[in-house]
Design an enzyme around this catalytic site. Structure first.
Site, mmCIF file in Angstrom:
data_model
loop_
_atom_site.group_PDB
_atom_site.id
_atom_site.type_symbol
_atom_site.label_atom_id
_atom_site.label_comp_id
_atom_site.label_asym_id
_atom_site.label_seq_id
_atom_site.Cartn_x
_atom_site.Cartn_y
_atom_site.Cartn_z
ATOM 1 C CG HIS A 256 73.935 13.069 -22.278
ATOM 2 N ND1 HIS A 256 74.575 11.954 -22.917
ATOM 3 C CD2 HIS A 256 73.262 13.709 -23.039
ATOM 4 C CE1 HIS A 256 74.213 12.300 -24.120
ATOM 5 N NE2 HIS A 256 73.503 13.332 -24.281
ATOM 6 C CD GLU A 314 66.947 18.546 -24.467
ATOM 7 O OE1 GLU A 314 66.881 19.772 -25.100
ATOM 8 O OE2 GLU A 314 66.861 17.497 -25.050
HETATM 9 N N1 COA Z 1 67.990 14.003 -11.860
HETATM 10 C C1 COA Z 1 68.116 13.142 -11.090
HETATM 11 N N2 COA Z 1 68.561 11.801 -11.293
HETATM 12 C C2 COA Z 1 69.001 11.511 -12.144
HETATM 13 C C3 COA Z 1 68.901 12.417 -13.245
HETATM 14 C C4 COA Z 1 68.203 13.703 -13.187
HETATM 15 N N3 COA Z 1 68.544 14.584 -14.299
HETATM 16 N N4 COA Z 1 69.409 11.646 -14.373
HETATM 17 C C5 COA Z 1 69.678 10.495 -13.790
HETATM 18 N N5 COA Z 1 69.417 10.467 -12.447
HETATM 19 C C6 COA Z 1 69.556 9.365 -11.675
HETATM 20 C C7 COA Z 1 68.868 8.412 -11.846
HETATM 21 O O1 COA Z 1 67.709 8.299 -11.029
HETATM 22 C C8 COA Z 1 69.471 6.904 -11.692
HETATM 23 O O2 COA Z 1 69.611 7.083 -9.953
HETATM 24 P P1 COA Z 1 69.516 5.762 -9.318
HETATM 25 O O3 COA Z 1 70.531 4.545 -9.926
HETATM 26 O O4 COA Z 1 69.633 5.792 -7.836
HETATM 27 O O5 COA Z 1 68.168 5.012 -9.686
HETATM 28 C C9 COA Z 1 70.842 7.115 -11.951
HETATM 29 O O6 COA Z 1 71.065 8.797 -12.082
HETATM 30 C C10 COA Z 1 71.252 6.843 -13.295
HETATM 31 O O7 COA Z 1 70.063 7.120 -14.143
HETATM 32 P P2 COA Z 1 69.879 6.343 -15.541
HETATM 33 O O8 COA Z 1 68.395 6.603 -15.838
HETATM 34 O O9 COA Z 1 70.296 5.123 -15.425
HETATM 35 O O10 COA Z 1 70.780 7.143 -16.478
HETATM 36 P P3 COA Z 1 70.694 7.256 -17.965
HETATM 37 O O11 COA Z 1 71.987 7.308 -18.611
HETATM 38 O O12 COA Z 1 69.592 5.999 -18.623
HETATM 39 O O13 COA Z 1 69.688 8.320 -18.443
HETATM 40 C C11 COA Z 1 68.975 10.581 -18.972
HETATM 41 C C12 COA Z 1 70.053 9.584 -18.984
HETATM 42 C C13 COA Z 1 69.181 11.606 -20.082
HETATM 43 C C14 COA Z 1 67.520 9.990 -19.650
HETATM 44 C C15 COA Z 1 68.608 10.990 -17.354
HETATM 45 O O14 COA Z 1 69.578 11.463 -16.921
HETATM 46 C C16 COA Z 1 67.477 11.677 -17.341
HETATM 47 O O15 COA Z 1 66.494 11.462 -17.143
HETATM 48 N N6 COA Z 1 67.738 13.127 -17.281
HETATM 49 C C17 COA Z 1 66.773 14.325 -17.312
HETATM 50 C C18 COA Z 1 65.924 14.511 -18.687
HETATM 51 C C19 COA Z 1 66.868 15.114 -19.592
HETATM 52 O O16 COA Z 1 67.315 16.324 -19.098
HETATM 53 N N7 COA Z 1 66.636 14.662 -20.803
HETATM 54 C C20 COA Z 1 67.667 15.417 -21.865
HETATM 55 C C21 COA Z 1 68.564 14.475 -22.193
HETATM 56 S S1 COA Z 1 69.702 15.294 -23.508
#
Ligand code: COA
Length: 377
Positions: A256, A314
């Site tokens: 998140h 979710e």
């Molecule tokens: N599974 C695996 N790795 C994950 C992850 C997940 N669900 N969520 C984040 N990461 C990793 C990223 O690959 C990144 O790794 P890296 O630095 O080695 O490249 C790191 O964690 C940071 O990710 P980032 O995209 O910068 O975090 P964010 O704050 O922008 O993203 C979300 C938040 C929710 C978009 C992200 O966690 C995600 O895509 N989750 C899965 C989708 C989901 O459940 N969405 C509903 C949200 S309520």
């Protein structure tokens, strides 16, 4: 001077003051209009929560009766909206697209320039749109709304065609309350940007649906449940999740932008799901989901150390809504059925303290190009 500091994703940028909800991602706390989400979600009816957001206080018993009626009277859709849903069903469009199209068409019978009326109609009619579409897509006739039922019970009755069990109503009500508002998330921000231009609430909620549709915001519960089904048995969880992480894939339902500890909504929904599955006498899926969650969190700590990737809302949304008999394609539209109350509350709040939301971009493109230098031909 032109500002040049770039904040990708506007992370950490404060763009509004709100009385609606406070998200503390470090402590894992969510306050909704003064109440901890755990308390509000488990006790309030959805109508009480909507009233609370719009008025910053709970209703008196008479006000609640009046408010329930006001919503119940507005549930029916204009016939042209039903025709539109029928056309969307013929084309087998995703339910979020059908919801976006129908929400935009709600202006057909609503007075212009009346934000309160638009907000009431949006909250009252979202369930009718989603349930009608779900039935049309199965070749069934929509079930007309029943004004004698509460908001959540009526939604389930319109979906299933029969009166729902009280445990299911409580499960859905807990869910809708849990997701009703969540700070300045992407769809809420979208809605506020739209009304900040002086545009109307229906335009704002229609735009917000578009923002919610993306898998990084509201589109994750379907895939989260698919993952649990694909895993199928507890002993397969670790190899399955490891393979995904080795392949650089994201685990849906985890991570998140704001929460760096377990999302408090995940706990509320996990408990609501446990109660519902207990009532139905089949806890197998719930137990499997718990095991998948624990394994995923452990492996995420191993593969992404220091990222604090925890279960998000979710994951248990999927389980709860599946337990209510909803198809995965209806999970995100049902999220919208709850969140539309938060969107409208934010729109009303934005209108009260409006300043157009207009950030800047840093130009990183070419300079010094001349038209006369373009390639011939
Ligand atoms: N599974 C695996 N790795 C994950 C992850 C997940 N669900 N969520 C984040 N990461 C990793 C990223 O690959 C990144 O790794 P890296 O630095 O080695 O490249 C790191 O964690 C940071 O990710 P980032 O995209 O910068 O975090 P964010 O704050 O922008 O993203 C979300 C938040 C929710 C978009 C992200 O966690 C995600 O895509 N989750 C899965 C989708 C989901 O459940 N969405 C509903 C949200 S309520």
């Amino acid at each position: 001077m032109t500002p040049t500091t770039l904040t990708p994703g506007l992370e950490g940028v404060v763009a509004a003051e709100t009385r609606l909800s406070r998200v503390d991602g470090q402590a894992g706390e969510l306050i909704i209009a003064g109440f901890p989400v755990e308390e509000l979600a488990a006790h309030a009816s959805f109508e009480e929560t909507v009233f609370l957001l719009w008025n910053d206080r709970l209703p008196s018993p008479q006000e609640l009766t009046h408010f329930r009626q006001a919503l119940a009277q507005r549930r029916a859709l204009p016939s042209a909206v039903l025709d539109l849903l029928e056309a969307a069903a013929q084309a087998q469009l995703p339910a979020m697209d059908a919801l976006r199209m129908a929400a935009g068409a709600l202006s057909l019978d609503l007075p212009e320039g009346n934000p309160q009326e638009q907000a009431l109609a949006a909250v009252a009619r979202f369930p009718t749109i989603v349930a009608s579409y779900a039935r049309l897509r199965q070749g069934l006739s929509p079930v007309p709304p029943d004004p004698a039922l509460g908001h959540a019970a009526n939604y389930l009755a319109m979906l299933g065609g029969e009166p729902p069990h009280p445990a299911q109503v409580r499960g859905l009500e807990t869910y809708l309350n849990t997701v009703v508002d969540h700070g300045l998330n992407a769809s809420t921000f979208t809605a506020r940007v739209i009304v900040s231009t002086g545009s109307d609430i229906l335009s704002a909620v229609t735009g917000a649906i578009g923002a919610l549709k993306g898998p990084l915001h509201g589109g994750a519960p379907g895939p989260a449940l698919d993952m649990v089904f694909q895993i199928g048995r507890a002993e397969r969880a670790e190899p399955f999740l490891r393979a995904k992480l080795e392949a650089g894939e994201r685990l849906m339902g985890f991570g998140h932008r704001v929460y760096k500890v377990r999302d408090p909504r995940a706990e509320v929904l996990a408990e609501a799901a446990a109660r519902m599955f207990q009532e139905s006498g089949d806890m197998a899926l719930y137990r499997l989901a718990r095991h998948v969650e624990q394994t995923a969190v452990r492996l995420l700590a191993e593969y992404k150390p220091g990222r604090n990737l925890q279960t998000n809302v979710e994951f248990y949304t999927a389980l709860l809504l599946h337990g209510l008999g909803l198809e995965p394609d209806l999970f995100t539209p049902t999220f919208a059925v709850g969140r539309v109350a938060g969107w409208t509350a934010h729109c009303l709040e934005q209108q009260r303290q409006n300043r157009i939301i207009r950030p800047r971009a840093v130009y990183v493109g070419a300079v010094g190009r001349r038209w006369a230098d373009r390639a011939p031909g």
